[in-house]
Design a protein around this motif. Structure first.
Motif, PDB file in Angstrom:
ATOM      1  N   LYS A 285      77.005   3.176  24.492  1.00 24.77           N
ATOM      2  CA  LYS A 285      76.523   3.481  25.845  1.00 24.77           C
ATOM      3  C   LYS A 285      75.425   4.546  25.850  1.00 24.77           C
ATOM      4  N   GLU A 286      75.602   5.608  25.095  1.00 27.93           N
ATOM      5  CA  GLU A 286      74.612   6.686  25.069  1.00 27.93           C
ATOM      6  C   GLU A 286      73.277   6.202  24.505  1.00 27.93           C
ATOM      7  N   THR A 287      73.337   5.487  23.411  1.00 31.50           N
ATOM      8  CA  THR A 287      72.121   4.958  22.799  1.00 31.50           C
ATOM      9  C   THR A 287      71.450   3.957  23.727  1.00 31.50           C
ATOM     10  N   TRP A 288      72.249   3.153  24.388  1.00 29.65           N
ATOM     11  CA  TRP A 288      71.714   2.149  25.305  1.00 29.65           C
ATOM     12  C   TRP A 288      70.951   2.808  26.452  1.00 29.65           C
ATOM     13  N   GLN A 289      71.452   3.891  26.998  1.00 26.82           N
ATOM     14  CA  GLN A 289      70.765   4.586  28.087  1.00 26.82           C
ATOM     15  C   GLN A 289      69.394   5.103  27.630  1.00 26.82           C
ATOM     16  N   LYS A 290      69.354   5.686  26.450  1.00 31.19           N
ATOM     17  CA  LYS A 290      68.090   6.193  25.899  1.00 31.19           C
ATOM     18  C   LYS A 290      67.128   5.049  25.606  1.00 31.19           C
ATOM     19  N   LEU A 291      67.657   3.985  25.042  1.00 32.40           N
ATOM     20  CA  LEU A 291      66.820   2.849  24.699  1.00 32.40           C
ATOM     21  C   LEU A 291      66.246   2.188  25.945  1.00 32.40           C
ATOM     22  N   LYS A 292      67.047   2.045  26.986  1.00 35.37           N
ATOM     23  CA  LYS A 292      66.550   1.452  28.231  1.00 35.37           C
ATOM     24  C   LYS A 292      65.345   2.226  28.746  1.00 35.37           C
ATOM     25  N   SER A 293      65.440   3.531  28.709  1.00 31.38           N
ATOM     26  CA  SER A 293      64.341   4.377  29.166  1.00 31.38           C
ATOM     27  C   SER A 293      63.080   4.123  28.335  1.00 31.38           C
ATOM     28  N   GLU A 294      63.252   4.060  27.046  1.00 27.74           N
ATOM     29  CA  GLU A 294      62.110   3.836  26.164  1.00 27.74           C
ATOM     30  C   GLU A 294      61.521   2.430  26.355  1.00 27.74           C
ATOM     31  N   LEU A 295      62.374   1.451  26.541  1.00 28.41           N
ATOM     32  CA  LEU A 295      61.889   0.086  26.765  1.00 28.41           C
ATOM     33  C   LEU A 295      61.098  -0.009  28.060  1.00 28.41           C
ATOM     34  N   GLN A 296      61.551   0.701  29.083  1.00 34.02           N
ATOM     35  CA  GLN A 296      60.826   0.686  30.349  1.00 34.02           C
ATOM     36  C   GLN A 296      59.479   1.400  30.235  1.00 34.02           C
ATOM     37  N   LYS A 297      59.391   2.393  29.377  1.00 35.06           N
ATOM     38  CA  LYS A 297      58.102   3.044  29.143  1.00 35.06           C
ATOM     39  C   LYS A 297      57.143   2.083  28.451  1.00 35.06           C
ATOM     40  N   GLU A 298      57.663   1.325  27.500  1.00 38.49           N
ATOM     41  CA  GLU A 298      56.842   0.379  26.741  1.00 38.49           C
ATOM     42  C   GLU A 298      56.433  -0.818  27.586  1.00 38.49           C
ATOM     43  N   TRP A 299      57.392  -1.364  28.328  1.00 41.19           N
ATOM     44  CA  TRP A 299      57.148  -2.542  29.160  1.00 41.19           C
ATOM     45  C   TRP A 299      57.566  -2.204  30.587  1.00 41.19           C
ATOM     46  N   ASN A 300      56.686  -1.516  31.308  1.00 39.08           N
ATOM     47  CA  ASN A 300      57.035  -0.976  32.629  1.00 39.08           C
ATOM     48  C   ASN A 300      57.272  -2.033  33.700  1.00 39.08           C
ATOM     49  N   PHE A 301      56.939  -3.269  33.433  1.00 39.47           N
ATOM     50  CA  PHE A 301      57.161  -4.335  34.395  1.00 39.47           C
ATOM     51  C   PHE A 301      58.559  -4.951  34.274  1.00 39.47           C
ATOM     52  N   ILE A 302      59.346  -4.483  33.297  1.00 43.09           N
ATOM     53  CA  ILE A 302      60.730  -4.922  33.171  1.00 43.09           C
ATOM     54  C   ILE A 302      61.602  -3.915  33.903  1.00 43.09           C
ATOM     55  N   SER A 303      62.370  -4.400  34.849  1.00 43.36           N
ATOM     56  CA  SER A 303      63.172  -3.501  35.687  1.00 43.36           C
ATOM     57  C   SER A 303      64.435  -3.031  34.962  1.00 43.36           C
ATOM     58  N   ALA A 304      64.977  -1.937  35.460  1.00 44.45           N
ATOM     59  CA  ALA A 304      66.235  -1.414  34.925  1.00 44.45           C
ATOM     60  C   ALA A 304      67.344  -2.442  35.107  1.00 44.45           C
ATOM     61  N   ALA A 305      67.326  -3.143  36.231  1.00 44.31           N
ATOM     62  CA  ALA A 305      68.348  -4.167  36.502  1.00 44.31           C
ATOM     63  C   ALA A 305      68.253  -5.309  35.491  1.00 44.31           C
ATOM     64  N   GLU A 306      67.036  -5.716  35.156  1.00 43.91           N
ATOM     65  CA  GLU A 306      66.868  -6.785  34.164  1.00 43.91           C
ATOM     66  C   GLU A 306      67.381  -6.334  32.799  1.00 43.91           C
ATOM     67  N   LEU A 307      67.063  -5.110  32.428  1.00 43.84           N
ATOM     68  CA  LEU A 307      67.550  -4.586  31.153  1.00 43.84           C
ATOM     69  C   LEU A 307      69.070  -4.465  31.162  1.00 43.84           C
TER      70      LEU A 307
END
Length: 66
Positions: A8-30
């Motif tokens: 869970k902790e790693t996933w939260q950090k990774l989601k943030s980084e993925l959204q920085k890389e691909w800002n058109f992907i929403s948090a809900a989609e991730l």
């Protein structure tokens, strides 16, 4: 491609980084991917229309940080 499940902790950090890389992907989609590497890969590939190897290389470079 082997699926990787994240804690869970790693996933939260990774989601943030993925959204920085691909800002058109929403948090809900991730969130719908539930941290599955295969699901994240498919989502990014679909939204970006990139070649498999490009998506895989970028995801792996991001994942190496964790």
């Amino acid at each position: 491609m082997k699926d990787i499940q994240l804690n869970k902790e790693t996933w939260q950090k990774l989601k943030s980084e993925l959204q920085k890389e691909w800002n058109f992907i929403s948090a809900a989609e991730l969130e719908q991917t539930r941290g599955s590497f295969k699901s994240i890969f498919g989502l990014v590939q679909t939204k970006c229309d990139l070649h498999d190897e490009e998506v895989k290389a970028k995801l792996l470079s991001i994942l190496k940080k964790y």
